[in-house]
Scaffold this motif. Sequence first.
Motif: not given
Length: 625
Positions: A344-360
């Motif tokens: 999903e797109e919302d798994e990544l922040k605008p700079d490309g880092t992951c949003v939730n390290p417990w999911r990605l």
Amino acid sequence: MALEVTKQQSASSSSWSFCNMKCLPIIPSRLSSSSKEQQQQQQQRDGKVLSDSDTKQRKPGGWKAMPFILGNETFERMASFGLLANFMVYLTRELHMNQVSAANILNLWAGVSNFAPLLGAFISDSYVGRFRTIAFGSFALFLGMLTVTLTAWLPELHPPQCTKQVQKLGQCIGPTKAQLGILIMGLGFLSIGSGGVRPCSIPFGVDQFDPTSDEGRKGINSFFNWYYTTFTVILLFTQTVVVYIQDSVSWVIGFGMPTLCMLFSIILFFIGTKIYVHVKAEGSPLSGIFQVLSAAYKKRGIKLPLDSEVGPIFYDPPLKGIVLTKLPLTNNYRFLNKAAMVLEEDELKPDGTCVNPWRLCAIQQVEEVKCLIRIIPIWSAGIISLISMTQQGTFTVSQALKMDRHLGPHFQIPAGSMGIISFITIGLWLPFYDRFLIPALRKITKHEGGITLLQRMGIGIVFSILSMVVAGLIERVRRASAMLHPQPLGVAPMSVMWLAPQLILMGFCEAFNIIGQIEFFNRQFPEHMRSIGNSLFSCSFAGASYLSSILITIVHHATRTKSRPDWLTNDINAGRLDYYYFVIAGMGVLNLIYFVYCAKNYSYRGSLQKEDEPYVDVELSSIKA
């Protein structure tokens, strides 16, 4: 080329644009990494980010810090080994404990002490850093040594003395519950201290050098050489001089010397506080392991594509920190690959880092967990092979006490010093192995190490089996001699040097198996997970100690009948210690078969060096939620 990600939202389209390359698509974690950011990461010392001007002035401690660190290490090891080298004799002779209870206490204590570094490494890496962990552990060690010394010094803390005649009849008064409780409290402090000092001492010394410079790398190599040199010298000193003082002069002096050494160790350690480089705690790799398992579980319903199908995009940011080796994505344990799939797109922040390290999670994290899973069977096989090593400090000492230990008319070898034969074997064998045998084997096998690490460990397991077979045969001869020539204290009229063959074989077991395990864990684990590898090695000894204690308890209760005592009775002349050794040898044979099976199915960690990391342009057209 530079890593770039462009995002364009489209309600009617849900397609990926892939590069036309034979590689996995990569989602970078950031648009670019500036040199200033890297400098700031490397400047995080003493728990704060240093300014540019501070960076020019502040240099790693280097050799200026070594007198304090190596001095601390030397005194600490002298204290630890000096206190416990002869502890089996102290428990049986001074506290009047039977050998089964004494062996179980030593094995349980050794198990706790070897598991504790795993917790200490986690606390150090995640929260407080190495300096504070070593400081706390040193104080705990001092309290433990002081407590054990007091049990020998104060009459209220140990049983009354017992004459040899009463000791022969087995009627000596043992320790009370309060006395035993204080002793166990002291051993508990020692375990806490070991958990703080052991996993951090070597990494803290390495922290003092800059690994990016030639001078720093040479300094690290020299540090290891000095570390193990002092380690060997201290072992020889404690196994001879300190043990002799404990055995022949005074237990109070024999315990008091190591305790004072530990106090000097703490003082020396804190004197160098302002010189040390204090590396900030950056988090433990253990959290990354749990993150991968969590992310893979949350995506358990996702179906992985076949190799012939166009694959998904996996999250593969550039390496950072101390990690220098890039691990490529593999098909082993493929279910874990789901943890790195970008869905999903919302798994990544605008700079490309992951949003939730417990999911990605990154591919690097996933492959690190796979490394750990592959190593577990090999690690478990090493536990049983170390059971023979645990006998050196327990029943081998009991054998020595029932043999002629005289060298000349006036000198008697302390029973606790017999283990020095193994150390001498290692000291003589390793230079020959390194300088002569490995080059010769290298010409035959074309392998850099002469033989593989798993082959080296397997040879060590064979030596552990042979040592127990030889120990059983020698014990059978010793027991027959004692029964044929009865003496008041049951001492057999045969030299204690008859124990040398089994101790030499144990030395070869250590030279091949133990050193092979250390090298195996350090090579097969990624750089920042090597603290886990070292802790895992300590856990091998812990598991061996616990298994030995369980085996002793089972044999003690299962072999006793109304007409004869058990195999491990306090009077080893009436027992059958040789049968116990043969049981361990039999377990070793089964373990060797298991190890060979695991080794044949093990694949060594493959790697892609950091400088060879491919850069891929990826255009993310759209992601459909």
